[in-house]
Design an enzyme around this catalytic site. Sequence first.
Site, PDB file in Angstrom:
ATOM      1  N   TYR A   9      23.082 -35.368 -31.517  1.00 38.53           N
ATOM      2  CA  TYR A   9      22.544 -35.601 -30.200  1.00 38.53           C
ATOM      3  C   TYR A   9      21.865 -36.898 -29.994  1.00 38.53           C
ATOM      4  O   TYR A   9      22.360 -37.833 -29.396  1.00 38.53           O
ATOM      5  CB  TYR A   9      21.870 -34.439 -29.314  1.00 38.53           C
ATOM      6  CG  TYR A   9      21.183 -34.886 -28.024  1.00 38.53           C
ATOM      7  CD1 TYR A   9      21.968 -35.327 -26.948  1.00 38.53           C
ATOM      8  CD2 TYR A   9      19.806 -35.136 -28.118  1.00 38.53           C
ATOM      9  CE1 TYR A   9      21.457 -35.429 -25.909  1.00 38.53           C
ATOM     10  CE2 TYR A   9      19.229 -35.539 -26.899  1.00 38.53           C
ATOM     11  CZ  TYR A   9      19.808 -35.668 -25.971  1.00 38.53           C
ATOM     12  OH  TYR A   9      19.202 -36.058 -24.439  1.00 38.53           O
ATOM     13  N   LYS A  32      23.029 -40.667 -28.462  1.00 37.60           N
ATOM     14  CA  LYS A  32      22.370 -41.297 -27.228  1.00 37.60           C
ATOM     15  C   LYS A  32      21.689 -42.674 -27.703  1.00 37.60           C
ATOM     16  O   LYS A  32      21.801 -43.576 -26.852  1.00 37.60           O
ATOM     17  CB  LYS A  32      20.907 -40.620 -26.845  1.00 37.60           C
ATOM     18  CG  LYS A  32      21.266 -39.014 -26.205  1.00 37.60           C
ATOM     19  CD  LYS A  32      22.007 -39.066 -24.653  1.00 37.60           C
ATOM     20  CE  LYS A  32      21.262 -39.946 -23.705  1.00 37.60           C
ATOM     21  NZ  LYS A  32      21.975 -39.926 -22.535  1.00 37.60           N
ATOM     22  N   LEU A  38      14.324 -24.514 -23.639  1.00 37.99           N
ATOM     23  CA  LEU A  38      13.364 -23.519 -24.150  1.00 37.99           C
ATOM     24  C   LEU A  38      12.775 -22.773 -23.025  1.00 37.99           C
ATOM     25  O   LEU A  38      12.571 -21.681 -22.964  1.00 37.99           O
ATOM     26  CB  LEU A  38      12.301 -24.256 -24.899  1.00 37.99           C
ATOM     27  CG  LEU A  38      11.201 -23.400 -25.151  1.00 37.99           C
ATOM     28  CD1 LEU A  38      11.468 -22.443 -26.468  1.00 37.99           C
ATOM     29  CD2 LEU A  38       9.876 -24.387 -25.758  1.00 37.99           C
ATOM     30  N   THR A  76      16.793 -40.732 -23.755  1.00 42.30           N
ATOM     31  CA  THR A  76      15.629 -39.623 -24.147  1.00 42.30           C
ATOM     32  C   THR A  76      14.782 -40.425 -25.313  1.00 42.30           C
ATOM     33  O   THR A  76      15.043 -41.183 -25.992  1.00 42.30           O
ATOM     34  CB  THR A  76      16.432 -38.525 -24.926  1.00 42.30           C
ATOM     35  OG1 THR A  76      15.597 -37.752 -25.569  1.00 42.30           O
ATOM     36  CG2 THR A  76      17.502 -39.164 -26.013  1.00 42.30           C
ATOM     37  N   ASP A  77      13.568 -39.725 -25.289  1.00 40.02           N
ATOM     38  CA  ASP A  77      12.596 -40.122 -26.383  1.00 40.02           C
ATOM     39  C   ASP A  77      13.104 -39.843 -27.897  1.00 40.02           C
ATOM     40  O   ASP A  77      12.703 -40.176 -28.557  1.00 40.02           O
ATOM     41  CB  ASP A  77      11.196 -39.336 -26.054  1.00 40.02           C
ATOM     42  CG  ASP A  77      11.282 -37.970 -26.012  1.00 40.02           C
ATOM     43  OD1 ASP A  77      12.536 -37.499 -26.160  1.00 40.02           O
ATOM     44  OD2 ASP A  77      10.140 -37.211 -25.876  1.00 40.02           O
ATOM     45  N   GLU A  78      14.094 -38.834 -27.914  1.00 41.57           N
ATOM     46  CA  GLU A  78      14.727 -38.475 -29.320  1.00 41.57           C
ATOM     47  C   GLU A  78      15.189 -39.720 -30.099  1.00 41.57           C
ATOM     48  O   GLU A  78      15.386 -39.435 -31.280  1.00 41.57           O
ATOM     49  CB  GLU A  78      15.531 -37.267 -29.082  1.00 41.57           C
ATOM     50  CG  GLU A  78      14.981 -36.214 -28.183  1.00 41.57           C
ATOM     51  CD  GLU A  78      15.626 -35.002 -28.385  1.00 41.57           C
ATOM     52  OE1 GLU A  78      16.380 -34.531 -29.461  1.00 41.57           O
ATOM     53  OE2 GLU A  78      15.302 -34.270 -27.668  1.00 41.57           O
TER      54      GLU A  78
END
Length: 381
Positions: free
Chosen positions: A175, A179, A215, A150-152
């Site tokens: 989270y 990752k 969302l 993920t970009d997170e």
Amino acid sequence: MSSEPAGGMRQTLASERTTILVTGGAGFIGSNFIRYILTATEYRGSIVNFDKLTYAGNLASLEDIDRTLGRERYFFERGDICDPRRVEDVIGKYSVPIIVHFAAESHVDRSIHGPADFIETNINGTFRLLEAARSAWQGRQDVRFHHVSTDEVYGSLGETGAFLETTPYDPRSPYSATKAASDHLVRAYFHTYGLPVTLSNCSNNYGPYQFPEKLIPLVVLNALEGKALPVYGDGMNVRDWLHVDDHGEAVWQILHKGAAGETYNIGGECEKRNIEVVRDICAILEELAPAAENPCVKDRAGVSRYEDLITFVGDRPGHDRRYAINCDKIKRELGWRQRYDFSGGLRATISWYLRNAAWVESVRSGDYQKWIDRNYAGRNS
Ligand code: NAD
Ligand code: TDX
């Protein structure tokens, strides 16, 4: 360590006998990826879907594939990536040369309320899977472990700039921290053991079959039911939206043309503030299912349009302000492009949720568990 293009991988993927093991294939992105590969590409091999079926894993999302290709080119194996023996058995049973690893605990809010499952699945599970692959493949180079991330992991951006593959990691939620840890492990297996890995870090996905805690589906379904549309904080946080099939195609390109040891950022190049996304959804719903004709909405005092349901609520702790992905590398080196524009993709996604109330009901009520018991009893351990 070599980072030559994977010629052997191209050959393997062209082979009729190839089997791809997809972990987390009953989840949102994994199920769309399986459908994409089996119905929209030239691939003629098999897919094994290895999934624990947590609350987020729903075989109802692949009922069509199971009906048409089940036990010929599509196989389901229920299992936990944290269970080394089960993972090794499945890799051995199908002589798997390619693993695409989607399985994870994926919802940031859940990680804030209970991080333990995230540590277990995202870190330990990835470690177990890497170990199983290393032990099964014994130094072979005509194999591939693709890790979906993920970009997170890159943290939070200010008003400008975008994440590159070289941006230092700075995860902020349990989270994204798990990752990030899994990404480091995957790279370590490449450098230390020569395991042929690739990684991709992708921005926010949207599309059909997304569990209604995220969302977009949450807002669509709450609006239709006349419930509040919760917007965290000031609603000005920015996410970079990508259609799930564009993500699937990017992973497919990486399997064909990506170089071992490399990381590819994947993004929508479509930055939106959360409040804009919520308003876009309300506007599309007014066209497709007008609030004035919706009994759940029209009788509510003070509510005449879906937008009236927007409710600003307390912020997510540690809420990352802005994500934006620079995906020039995968475009330049592999020739990937996004095919969906956000407004068309969002409209199609909302239409899908309107047409698939039964899927929504089944994943919310747990009815799919009964379907699993009916259809898979005795087929797996
Ligand atoms: P999801 O929560 O919809 O699905 C996760 C799947 O993994 C489920 O089917 C679940 O049953 C399975 N699973 C969970 N724990 C397991 C375990 N221990 N063993 C086997 N299976 C297990 O997630 P998603 O949104 O489809 O995300 C898939 C992957 O893509 C994740 O790795 C996530 O970090 C990454 N990702 C997601 C997004 C996004 O916007 N959703 C964006 C970028 C990257
Ligand atoms: O009710 C809500 N209200 C709200 O304002 C929810 C559920 C979310 N939000 C905000 C939080 C985020 O800024 O909307 C944005 C998107 O939230 P999520 O759908 O929870 O996604 P996000 O936290 O951005 O993470 C997603 O994209 C990256 C996936 O869940 C991750 O798995 C992926 O790695």
